[in-house]
Design a protein around this motif. Structure first.
Motif, mmCIF file in Angstrom:
data_model
loop_
_atom_site.group_PDB
_atom_site.id
_atom_site.type_symbol
_atom_site.label_atom_id
_atom_site.label_comp_id
_atom_site.label_asym_id
_atom_site.label_seq_id
_atom_site.Cartn_x
_atom_site.Cartn_y
_atom_site.Cartn_z
ATOM 1 N N VAL A 1 -14.285 -81.544 -2.469
ATOM 2 C CA VAL A 1 -13.413 -80.417 -2.110
ATOM 3 C C VAL A 1 -14.173 -79.136 -2.450
ATOM 4 C CG1 VAL A 1 -11.212 -79.268 -2.578
ATOM 5 C CG2 VAL A 1 -11.334 -81.771 -2.566
ATOM 6 N N PRO A 2 -14.870 -78.523 -1.492
ATOM 7 C CA PRO A 2 -15.702 -77.350 -1.779
ATOM 8 C C PRO A 2 -14.985 -76.233 -2.534
ATOM 9 C CG PRO A 2 -16.141 -78.138 0.431
ATOM 10 C CD PRO A 2 -14.973 -78.938 -0.080
ATOM 11 N N ALA A 3 -13.691 -76.066 -2.306
ATOM 12 C CA ALA A 3 -12.941 -75.006 -2.984
ATOM 13 C C ALA A 3 -12.950 -75.192 -4.495
ATOM 14 C CB ALA A 3 -11.503 -74.973 -2.475
ATOM 15 N N MET A 4 -13.144 -76.430 -4.971
ATOM 16 C CA MET A 4 -13.178 -76.703 -6.406
ATOM 17 C C MET A 4 -14.357 -76.013 -7.093
ATOM 18 S SD MET A 4 -10.929 -78.404 -8.119
ATOM 19 C CE MET A 4 -9.585 -79.568 -8.031
ATOM 20 N N GLY A 5 -15.339 -75.566 -6.317
ATOM 21 C CA GLY A 5 -16.461 -74.827 -6.877
ATOM 22 C C GLY A 5 -16.056 -73.472 -7.421
ATOM 23 N N LEU A 6 -14.803 -73.118 -7.253
ATOM 24 C CA LEU A 6 -14.272 -71.834 -7.720
ATOM 25 C C LEU A 6 -14.598 -71.564 -9.188
ATOM 26 C CD1 LEU A 6 -12.276 -69.416 -7.073
ATOM 27 C CD2 LEU A 6 -10.476 -70.865 -8.032
ATOM 28 N N PHE A 7 -14.529 -72.609 -10.021
ATOM 29 C CA PHE A 7 -14.711 -72.434 -11.460
ATOM 30 C C PHE A 7 -16.168 -72.155 -11.837
ATOM 31 C CE2 PHE A 7 -11.043 -75.115 -10.654
ATOM 32 C CZ PHE A 7 -10.067 -74.441 -11.364
ATOM 33 N N ASP A 8 -17.080 -72.377 -10.895
ATOM 34 C CA ASP A 8 -18.489 -72.090 -11.139
ATOM 35 C C ASP A 8 -18.902 -70.708 -10.642
ATOM 36 O OD1 ASP A 8 -18.913 -74.593 -12.274
ATOM 37 O OD2 ASP A 8 -19.471 -75.528 -10.375
ATOM 38 N N VAL A 9 -18.013 -70.042 -9.920
ATOM 39 C CA VAL A 9 -18.348 -68.713 -9.380
ATOM 40 C C VAL A 9 -18.403 -67.717 -10.532
ATOM 41 C CG1 VAL A 9 -17.656 -66.872 -7.814
ATOM 42 C CG2 VAL A 9 -17.231 -69.264 -7.185
ATOM 43 N N PRO A 10 -19.547 -67.058 -10.717
ATOM 44 C CA PRO A 10 -19.716 -66.166 -11.875
ATOM 45 C C PRO A 10 -18.697 -65.036 -11.927
ATOM 46 C CG PRO A 10 -21.814 -66.578 -10.780
ATOM 47 C CD PRO A 10 -20.753 -67.109 -9.884
ATOM 48 N N PHE A 11 -18.000 -64.963 -13.050
ATOM 49 C CA PHE A 11 -17.055 -63.872 -13.333
ATOM 50 C C PHE A 11 -15.891 -63.820 -12.345
ATOM 51 C CE2 PHE A 11 -21.402 -62.679 -14.526
ATOM 52 C CZ PHE A 11 -21.253 -62.621 -15.904
ATOM 53 N N ALA A 12 -15.556 -64.973 -11.745
ATOM 54 C CA ALA A 12 -14.417 -65.025 -10.829
ATOM 55 C C ALA A 12 -13.106 -65.156 -11.595
ATOM 56 C CB ALA A 12 -14.567 -66.195 -9.861
ATOM 57 N N LEU A 13 -13.098 -66.015 -12.616
ATOM 58 C CA LEU A 13 -11.883 -66.192 -13.392
ATOM 59 C C LEU A 13 -11.777 -65.135 -14.481
ATOM 60 C CD1 LEU A 13 -12.190 -69.218 -12.155
ATOM 61 C CD2 LEU A 13 -10.546 -69.752 -13.952
ATOM 62 N N PRO A 14 -10.555 -64.781 -14.862
ATOM 63 C CA PRO A 14 -10.384 -63.783 -15.932
ATOM 64 C C PRO A 14 -11.032 -64.275 -17.230
ATOM 65 C CG PRO A 14 -8.283 -64.279 -14.844
ATOM 66 C CD PRO A 14 -9.263 -65.294 -14.376
ATOM 67 N N THR A 15 -11.611 -63.355 -17.993
ATOM 68 C CA THR A 15 -12.191 -63.734 -19.288
ATOM 69 C C THR A 15 -11.104 -63.724 -20.352
ATOM 70 O OG1 THR A 15 -12.848 -61.436 -19.620
ATOM 71 C CG2 THR A 15 -14.520 -62.943 -18.761
ATOM 72 N N SER A 16 -10.031 -64.410 -20.045
ATOM 73 C CA SER A 16 -8.875 -64.540 -20.934
ATOM 74 C C SER A 16 -8.300 -65.931 -20.722
ATOM 75 C CB SER A 16 -7.817 -63.476 -20.612
ATOM 76 O OG SER A 16 -6.534 -63.899 -21.027
ATOM 77 N N TYR A 17 -8.176 -66.692 -21.796
ATOM 78 C CA TYR A 17 -7.646 -68.053 -21.693
ATOM 79 C C TYR A 17 -6.221 -68.034 -21.153
ATOM 80 C CZ TYR A 17 -11.662 -69.066 -24.644
ATOM 81 O OH TYR A 17 -12.947 -69.169 -25.138
ATOM 82 N N GLU A 18 -5.451 -67.051 -21.587
ATOM 83 C CA GLU A 18 -4.059 -66.964 -21.145
ATOM 84 C C GLU A 18 -3.980 -66.729 -19.640
ATOM 85 O OE1 GLU A 18 -0.028 -64.255 -21.883
ATOM 86 O OE2 GLU A 18 -1.868 -63.816 -23.000
ATOM 87 N N LEU A 19 -4.804 -65.790 -19.130
ATOM 88 C CA LEU A 19 -4.767 -65.476 -17.707
ATOM 89 C C LEU A 19 -5.359 -66.610 -16.868
ATOM 90 C CD1 LEU A 19 -5.682 -61.674 -17.652
ATOM 91 C CD2 LEU A 19 -3.430 -62.749 -17.415
ATOM 92 N N ALA A 20 -6.397 -67.258 -17.391
ATOM 93 C CA ALA A 20 -6.968 -68.411 -16.681
ATOM 94 C C ALA A 20 -5.922 -69.510 -16.562
ATOM 95 C CB ALA A 20 -8.200 -68.918 -17.417
ATOM 96 N N GLY A 21 -5.187 -69.737 -17.645
ATOM 97 C CA GLY A 21 -4.125 -70.734 -17.624
ATOM 98 C C GLY A 21 -3.027 -70.368 -16.654
ATOM 99 N N LYS A 22 -2.719 -69.084 -16.565
ATOM 100 C CA LYS A 22 -1.695 -68.600 -15.641
ATOM 101 C C LYS A 22 -2.117 -68.867 -14.198
ATOM 102 C CE LYS A 22 1.133 -64.466 -14.794
ATOM 103 N NZ LYS A 22 1.338 -63.040 -15.160
ATOM 104 N N ALA A 23 -3.395 -68.676 -13.911
ATOM 105 C CA ALA A 23 -3.900 -68.931 -12.557
ATOM 106 C C ALA A 23 -3.791 -70.412 -12.202
ATOM 107 C CB ALA A 23 -5.364 -68.476 -12.453
ATOM 108 N N LEU A 24 -4.158 -71.277 -13.148
ATOM 109 C CA LEU A 24 -4.133 -72.709 -12.887
ATOM 110 C C LEU A 24 -2.713 -73.250 -12.792
ATOM 111 C CD1 LEU A 24 -7.070 -73.798 -15.198
ATOM 112 C CD2 LEU A 24 -7.022 -73.765 -12.710
ATOM 113 N N SER A 25 -1.785 -72.599 -13.474
ATOM 114 C CA SER A 25 -0.391 -73.034 -13.423
ATOM 115 C C SER A 25 0.344 -72.447 -12.221
ATOM 116 C CB SER A 25 0.336 -72.626 -14.711
ATOM 117 O OG SER A 25 -0.270 -73.239 -15.838
ATOM 118 N N GLY A 26 -0.319 -71.548 -11.502
ATOM 119 C CA GLY A 26 0.307 -70.888 -10.369
ATOM 120 C C GLY A 26 -0.310 -71.272 -9.039
ATOM 121 N N SER A 27 -0.474 -70.287 -8.176
ATOM 122 C CA SER A 27 -0.900 -70.546 -6.799
ATOM 123 C C SER A 27 -2.296 -71.147 -6.704
ATOM 124 C CB SER A 27 -0.849 -69.240 -5.989
ATOM 125 O OG SER A 27 -1.752 -68.279 -6.519
ATOM 126 N N VAL A 28 -3.202 -70.733 -7.589
ATOM 127 C CA VAL A 28 -4.572 -71.258 -7.532
ATOM 128 C C VAL A 28 -4.568 -72.768 -7.775
ATOM 129 C CG1 VAL A 28 -6.837 -71.230 -8.648
ATOM 130 C CG2 VAL A 28 -5.648 -69.084 -8.192
#
Length: 361
Positions: free
Chosen positions: A129-156
């Motif tokens: 699933v090429p979209a799964m490469g999202l987590f390897d994209v440099p500086f794409a995810l917030p540098t906050s565990y809380e916000l990263a968790g919010k993204a994974l629990s939501g639409s992303v």
């Protein structure tokens, strides 16, 4: 003919792992020995009458991480809770640390039903699933565990799971490994230009594009080979989470650590979709609820482990440089070719997911 031989080899690998589980080492292992994972509460799941309502099932769950890793401890506790809460009707047999399948074999085994459940990195799932490469994209995810968790629990998280289901696997939980950093023995890496001319062990295709953009040469090798390669100067440095750096004693062969949080390393616990669809709703509910508890616990541990292990590497003598937040835009801009590479493979969905991440607050 090639596909036929791949199927034969996968079957042999699975049979070998099962025989090993029936021989010396027990197939079902406990939840880490440290007691740091959340304790299972056998009273949860209702009365004995309620547990009698579960249909009997035996679920094999394989993973490759070391058993003392925080993700492993969470997965072991997940298996224990499911078994206990079902009154032993739904048995989850855990095959740890590559006992049954290697990480390269894992995805195919899950997709074909060779194993019911498995844990693997999103980097390896990106080949399916090429979209799964999202987590390897440099500086794409917030540098906050809380916000990263919010993204994974939501639409992303929802969109990624939908793509996985199209391929035949359902994501039960996202398991946070932690942020990725750089260790090296050549010099302090305080800006992208400092990478010029170095050889850096990479963890995937997209991070390799970033390393090249910074002027270094990416090198691919197994995690177990990195220590010797650093010791022999075959490579100058490596990228990984600090938890792995401590476990693999990078401090003995690397002098410098750069904390830049460029990627949020992620694993997923996935289950074969056809197997999942055939499970009774009550069992699905038990697995879903327990997986959510486990996901939350692993996320908390990822944050604690990142801080603890970065401090430990410093205490062991590594010179630690934390990139100031004000300087991160320059690192991100220099890594733009890696973003382009992700969009090339992930297409419109990749663009949509990157947009979703920018709106997480």
């Amino acid at each position: 003919m090639k596909k036929k031989w791949i199927g034969v080899l996968t079957t042999i690998s699975l049979l070998g792992g099962l025989l090993a589980g029936c021989g010396g080492a027990p197939a079902q292992s406990g939840a880490g020995g440290s007691g740091s994972a959340p304790a299972a509460n056998s009273s949860q799941g209702g009365t004995a009458a309620a547990t009698d309502e579960y249909q009997e099932a035996t679920i094999r769950l394989a993973y490759n991480l070391p058993q003392d890793h925080h993700i492993s401890k969470g997965i072991e506790e997940f298996a224990k809770k499911v078994t206990e809460r079902s009154g032993g009707k739904v048995k989850v047999q855990v095959y740890p640390a590559g006992q049954l399948l290697s990480d390269k074999e894992m995805n195919q085994a899950i997709l074909t039903g060779g194993v019911e459940m498995g844990v693997n990195s999103t980097t390896l799932w990106a080949s399916v699933v090429p979209a799964m490469g999202l987590f390897d994209v440099p500086f794409a995810l917030p540098t906050s565990y809380e916000l990263a968790g919010k993204a994974l629990s939501g639409s992303v998280g929802e969109k990624l799971n939908a793509e996985m289901e199209k391929k035949g696997a359902k994501v039960l939980l996202f398991a946070d490994y932690g942020y990725a950093q750089f260790a090296n023995s050549a010099r302090p890496l305080t800006k992208p230009e400092d990478f010029q001319g170095l050889k850096i062990r990479s963890i995937g295709h997209i991070p390799s594009v970033m390393i090249q953009a910074y002027g270094a040469a990416p090198v691919f090798m197994g995690a177990g080979e990195v220590y010797m390669a650093l010791q022999r100067k075959t490579i100058d440095g490596a990228t990984s989470g600090t938890t792995a750096m401590v476990q693999r004693k990078y401090d003995e062969v690397s002098k410098y650590l750069t904390v830049v949080n460029y990627a949020y390393l992620e694993f997923v616990l996935a289950v074969n979709k056809k197997y999942w669809d055939a499970l009774p709703p009550k069992t699905q509910e038990l697995l879903t609820t327990t997986a959510k508890e486990t996901e939350d616990w692993i996320r908390q541990q990822a944050e604690a482990e990142d801080k603890k292990t970065a401090d430990e590497l410093k205490q062991k003598g590594m010179e630690v440089y934390v990139v100031p937040e004000a300087e991160l835009p320059a690192w991100k801009e220099a890594a733009k070719p890696a973003w382009d590479e992700y969009l090339k493979t992930a297409g419109d969905l990749g663009k949509e997911l990157l947009g979703d991440l920018q709106n997480i607050k």
